[in-house]
Design a protein around this motif. Structure first.
Motif, PDB file in Angstrom:
ATOM      1  N   GLY A  33      16.838  99.021  92.411  1.00  0.00           N
ATOM      2  CA  GLY A  33      16.914  99.543  91.052  1.00  0.00           C
ATOM      3  C   GLY A  33      15.620  99.569  90.273  1.00  0.00           C
ATOM      4  N   LEU A  34      14.497  99.327  90.952  1.00  0.00           N
ATOM      5  CA  LEU A  34      13.202  99.367  90.270  1.00  0.00           C
ATOM      6  C   LEU A  34      12.542 100.729  90.462  1.00  0.00           C
ATOM      7  CD1 LEU A  34      11.820  95.892  91.404  1.00  0.00           C
ATOM      8  CD2 LEU A  34      12.548  96.495  89.086  1.00  0.00           C
ATOM      9  N   SER A  35      11.777 101.149  89.475  1.00  0.00           N
ATOM     10  CA  SER A  35      10.930 102.326  89.658  1.00  0.00           C
ATOM     11  C   SER A  35       9.710 101.897  90.455  1.00  0.00           C
ATOM     12  CB  SER A  35      10.482 102.882  88.304  1.00  0.00           C
ATOM     13  OG  SER A  35      11.591 103.373  87.574  1.00  0.00           O
ATOM     14  N   ALA A  36       9.172 102.811  91.238  1.00  0.00           N
ATOM     15  CA  ALA A  36       7.982 102.480  92.037  1.00  0.00           C
ATOM     16  C   ALA A  36       7.086 103.699  92.150  1.00  0.00           C
ATOM     17  CB  ALA A  36       8.392 101.988  93.423  1.00  0.00           C
ATOM     18  N   GLU A  37       5.789 103.437  92.149  1.00  0.00           N
ATOM     19  CA  GLU A  37       4.815 104.510  92.381  1.00  0.00           C
ATOM     20  C   GLU A  37       3.762 103.980  93.333  1.00  0.00           C
ATOM     21  OE1 GLU A  37       1.490 104.443  88.961  1.00  0.00           O
ATOM     22  OE2 GLU A  37       3.477 104.945  88.186  1.00  0.00           O
ATOM     23  N   THR A  38       3.119 104.879  94.039  1.00  0.00           N
ATOM     24  CA  THR A  38       2.168 104.443  95.065  1.00  0.00           C
ATOM     25  C   THR A  38       0.791 105.089  94.887  1.00  0.00           C
ATOM     26  OG1 THR A  38       2.751 106.228  96.615  1.00  0.00           O
ATOM     27  CG2 THR A  38       4.065 104.208  96.706  1.00  0.00           C
ATOM     28  N   HIS A  39      -0.227 104.315  95.313  1.00  0.00           N
ATOM     29  CA  HIS A  39      -1.611 104.798  95.289  1.00  0.00           C
ATOM     30  C   HIS A  39      -2.330 104.264  96.530  1.00  0.00           C
ATOM     31  CE1 HIS A  39      -1.094 106.163  91.141  1.00  0.00           C
ATOM     32  NE2 HIS A  39      -0.493 105.012  90.921  1.00  0.00           N
ATOM     33  N   GLY A  40      -3.242 105.071  97.069  1.00  0.00           N
ATOM     34  CA  GLY A  40      -3.939 104.676  98.284  1.00  0.00           C
ATOM     35  C   GLY A  40      -5.206 103.888  98.055  1.00  0.00           C
ATOM     36  N   SER A  41      -5.648 103.800  96.776  1.00  0.00           N
ATOM     37  CA  SER A  41      -6.876 103.074  96.476  1.00  0.00           C
ATOM     38  C   SER A  41      -6.884 102.681  95.009  1.00  0.00           C
ATOM     39  CB  SER A  41      -8.106 103.931  96.771  1.00  0.00           C
ATOM     40  OG  SER A  41      -8.163 105.030  95.863  1.00  0.00           O
ATOM     41  N   VAL A  42      -7.770 101.763  94.655  1.00  0.00           N
ATOM     42  CA  VAL A  42      -7.933 101.367  93.254  1.00  0.00           C
ATOM     43  C   VAL A  42      -8.380 102.558  92.424  1.00  0.00           C
ATOM     44  CG1 VAL A  42      -9.345  99.983  91.691  1.00  0.00           C
ATOM     45  CG2 VAL A  42      -8.391  98.938  93.758  1.00  0.00           C
ATOM     46  N   LYS A  43      -9.307 103.352  92.954  1.00  0.00           N
ATOM     47  CA  LYS A  43      -9.819 104.516  92.233  1.00  0.00           C
ATOM     48  C   LYS A  43      -8.693 105.492  91.912  1.00  0.00           C
ATOM     49  CE  LYS A  43     -13.323 108.168  92.567  1.00  0.00           C
ATOM     50  NZ  LYS A  43     -14.411 108.744  93.415  1.00  0.00           N
ATOM     51  N   GLU A  44      -7.814 105.723  92.856  1.00  0.00           N
ATOM     52  CA  GLU A  44      -6.683 106.632  92.651  1.00  0.00           C
ATOM     53  C   GLU A  44      -5.743 106.091  91.581  1.00  0.00           C
ATOM     54  OE1 GLU A  44      -2.776 107.811  95.231  1.00  0.00           O
ATOM     55  OE2 GLU A  44      -4.717 107.967  96.276  1.00  0.00           O
ATOM     56  N   PHE A  45      -5.513 104.777  91.614  1.00  0.00           N
ATOM     57  CA  PHE A  45      -4.647 104.154  90.614  1.00  0.00           C
ATOM     58  C   PHE A  45      -5.241 104.288  89.218  1.00  0.00           C
ATOM     59  CE2 PHE A  45      -4.374 100.199  88.098  1.00  0.00           C
ATOM     60  CZ  PHE A  45      -3.069 100.352  87.619  1.00  0.00           C
ATOM     61  N   ILE A  46      -6.523 103.974  89.062  1.00  0.00           N
ATOM     62  CA  ILE A  46      -7.171 104.018  87.747  1.00  0.00           C
ATOM     63  C   ILE A  46      -7.081 105.413  87.144  1.00  0.00           C
ATOM     64  CG2 ILE A  46      -9.407 103.854  86.583  1.00  0.00           C
ATOM     65  CD1 ILE A  46     -10.078 101.532  88.470  1.00  0.00           C
ATOM     66  N   ALA A  47      -7.227 106.430  87.978  1.00  0.00           N
ATOM     67  CA  ALA A  47      -7.191 107.807  87.491  1.00  0.00           C
ATOM     68  C   ALA A  47      -5.828 108.171  86.902  1.00  0.00           C
ATOM     69  CB  ALA A  47      -7.543 108.766  88.635  1.00  0.00           C
ATOM     70  N   ALA A  48      -4.775 107.510  87.364  1.00  0.00           N
ATOM     71  CA  ALA A  48      -3.420 107.864  86.914  1.00  0.00           C
ATOM     72  C   ALA A  48      -2.768 106.798  86.049  1.00  0.00           C
ATOM     73  CB  ALA A  48      -2.537 108.115  88.140  1.00  0.00           C
ATOM     74  N   ASP A  49      -3.471 105.715  85.779  1.00  0.00           N
ATOM     75  CA  ASP A  49      -2.840 104.551  85.145  1.00  0.00           C
ATOM     76  C   ASP A  49      -2.483 104.767  83.679  1.00  0.00           C
ATOM     77  OD1 ASP A  49      -1.908 101.909  84.848  1.00  0.00           O
ATOM     78  OD2 ASP A  49      -3.862 101.245  84.121  1.00  0.00           O
ATOM     79  N   ASP A  50      -1.327 104.219  83.302  1.00  0.00           N
ATOM     80  CA  ASP A  50      -0.899 104.115  81.903  1.00  0.00           C
ATOM     81  C   ASP A  50      -0.760 102.622  81.619  1.00  0.00           C
ATOM     82  OD1 ASP A  50       0.280 104.020  79.438  1.00  0.00           O
ATOM     83  OD2 ASP A  50       2.140 105.030  80.022  1.00  0.00           O
ATOM     84  N   PRO A  51      -1.714 102.008  80.905  1.00  0.00           N
ATOM     85  CA  PRO A  51      -1.675 100.557  80.674  1.00  0.00           C
ATOM     86  C   PRO A  51      -0.423 100.086  79.945  1.00  0.00           C
ATOM     87  CG  PRO A  51      -3.831 101.450  80.110  1.00  0.00           C
ATOM     88  CD  PRO A  51      -2.917 102.622  80.315  1.00  0.00           C
ATOM     89  N   GLU A  52       0.243 101.006  79.246  1.00  0.00           N
ATOM     90  CA  GLU A  52       1.444 100.619  78.509  1.00  0.00           C
ATOM     91  C   GLU A  52       2.691 100.596  79.386  1.00  0.00           C
ATOM     92  OE1 GLU A  52       1.364  99.471  75.435  1.00  0.00           O
ATOM     93  OE2 GLU A  52      -0.802  99.719  75.565  1.00  0.00           O
ATOM     94  N   LYS A  53       2.553 100.975  80.632  1.00  0.00           N
ATOM     95  CA  LYS A  53       3.706 101.005  81.536  1.00  0.00           C
ATOM     96  C   LYS A  53       4.056  99.580  81.960  1.00  0.00           C
ATOM     97  CE  LYS A  53       3.961 104.371  84.408  1.00  0.00           C
ATOM     98  NZ  LYS A  53       3.662 105.277  85.537  1.00  0.00           N
ATOM     99  N   ALA A  54       5.258  99.160  81.645  1.00  0.00           N
ATOM    100  CA  ALA A  54       5.694  97.800  81.982  1.00  0.00           C
ATOM    101  C   ALA A  54       5.970  97.683  83.481  1.00  0.00           C
ATOM    102  CB  ALA A  54       6.945  97.446  81.193  1.00  0.00           C
ATOM    103  N   GLY A  55       5.786  96.472  83.994  1.00  0.00           N
ATOM    104  CA  GLY A  55       6.080  96.224  85.401  1.00  0.00           C
ATOM    105  C   GLY A  55       5.041  95.325  86.022  1.00  0.00           C
ATOM    106  N   CYS A  56       4.643  95.621  87.261  1.00  0.00           N
ATOM    107  CA  CYS A  56       3.647  94.806  87.945  1.00  0.00           C
ATOM    108  C   CYS A  56       2.971  95.631  89.025  1.00  0.00           C
ATOM    109  CB  CYS A  56       4.290  93.553  88.540  1.00  0.00           C
ATOM    110  SG  CYS A  56       5.367  93.893  89.954  1.00  0.00           S
ATOM    111  N   ILE A  57       1.975  95.015  89.646  1.00  0.00           N
ATOM    112  CA  ILE A  57       1.231  95.684  90.710  1.00  0.00           C
ATOM    113  C   ILE A  57       1.350  94.877  92.000  1.00  0.00           C
ATOM    114  CG2 ILE A  57      -1.057  96.444  91.477  1.00  0.00           C
ATOM    115  CD1 ILE A  57      -1.844  96.707  88.537  1.00  0.00           C
ATOM    116  N   VAL A  58       1.699  95.558  93.082  1.00  0.00           N
ATOM    117  CA  VAL A  58       1.651  94.973  94.423  1.00  0.00           C
ATOM    118  C   VAL A  58       0.394  95.542  95.068  1.00  0.00           C
ATOM    119  CG1 VAL A  58       2.739  94.828  96.690  1.00  0.00           C
ATOM    120  CG2 VAL A  58       4.140  94.677  94.613  1.00  0.00           C
ATOM    121  N   LEU A  59      -0.561  94.667  95.344  1.00  0.00           N
ATOM    122  CA  LEU A  59      -1.921  95.089  95.658  1.00  0.00           C
ATOM    123  C   LEU A  59      -2.392  94.546  97.000  1.00  0.00           C
ATOM    124  CD1 LEU A  59      -4.603  96.364  94.543  1.00  0.00           C
ATOM    125  CD2 LEU A  59      -5.005  94.176  93.391  1.00  0.00           C
TER     126      LEU A  59
END
Length: 206
Positions: A33-59
């Motif tokens: 029941g959780l939302s999930a999104e994926t990124h292949g690198s830190v750079k890719e994540f930063i380009a799409a990140d919304d800091p206000e999005k609640a949740g966590c990061i599996v890194l």
């Protein structure tokens, strides 16, 4: 447009350079029941990140470019620290200690047991929610503080260090009834129910 971010499910952000791992973890989190999104690198994540999005990061710790461990340490120093669960096929003690010192929720070895990962993610989401709640409360306190006059701020500073009205009057060269009047206005504006409550709010302003 109405901002509905508070009504959204927490999102688990997966950053891993292995596509099969990203897809497997995304499926796992969505199955509970959780939302999930994926990124292949830190750079890719930063380009799409919304800091206000609640949740966590599996890194993943080992990533192309900036490593997961370096990025986690960077996040920990930011204005809104993100809750992070680190995973790696090669976890050693120094690495784990370094990650935990920077605030990682957990450091798990691949292949990760699903139950261990879900429990760590649940803890990470709970910590993220607590951090965001504190930030909201701090913002509200700061907003109220900005409504105070310069005189009310002076009196607040003296009240929180334990000064009595008589002492405040002498220090500011005011009549004691004037101090009482300003103090009452200040307490109402700050919505402080007691001096102890006011002290707690003052700590939030630091």
């Amino acid at each position: 447009m109405i901002d509905d971010r508070k009504n959204r499910r927490p999102t688990v952000i997966i950053i891993d350079d292995d596509q099969s791992v990203r897809e497997a973890l995304k499926g796992l989190f969505e199955s509970v029941g959780l939302s999930a999104e994926t990124h292949g690198s830190v750079k890719e994540f930063i380009a799409a990140d919304d800091p206000e999005k609640a949740g966590c990061i599996v890194l993943d710790i080992r990533l192309p470019g900036q490593s997961g461990l370096e990025f986690q340490e960077e996040l920990a120093k930011s204005n809104l620290p993100r809750s992070v669960v680190l995973i790696s096929a090669h976890v050693d003690v120094p690495m784990a200690v370094r990650a935990m010192k920077a605030g990682a929720i957990d450091v798990l070895s691949k292949p990760v047991r699903e139950q261990d990962l879900l429990e760590a993610v649940n803890r990470a989401i709970a910590r993220d929610a607590a951090h965001r709640e504190i930030k909201t409360l701090n913002a509200a306190t700061r907003s109220r503080y900005l409504t105070l006059t310069e005189r009310e701020r002076q009196i607040m500073a003296l009240v929180i260090v334990g000064k009595l009205n008589k002492q405040i009057a002498a220090e500011l060269q005011l009549a004691e009834p004037t101090v009482k009047l300003h103090r009452g206005h200040m307490m109402r504006k700050m919505k402080a129910t007691s001096v102890a409550h006011l002290v707690k709010m003052a700590d939030e302003l630091l």
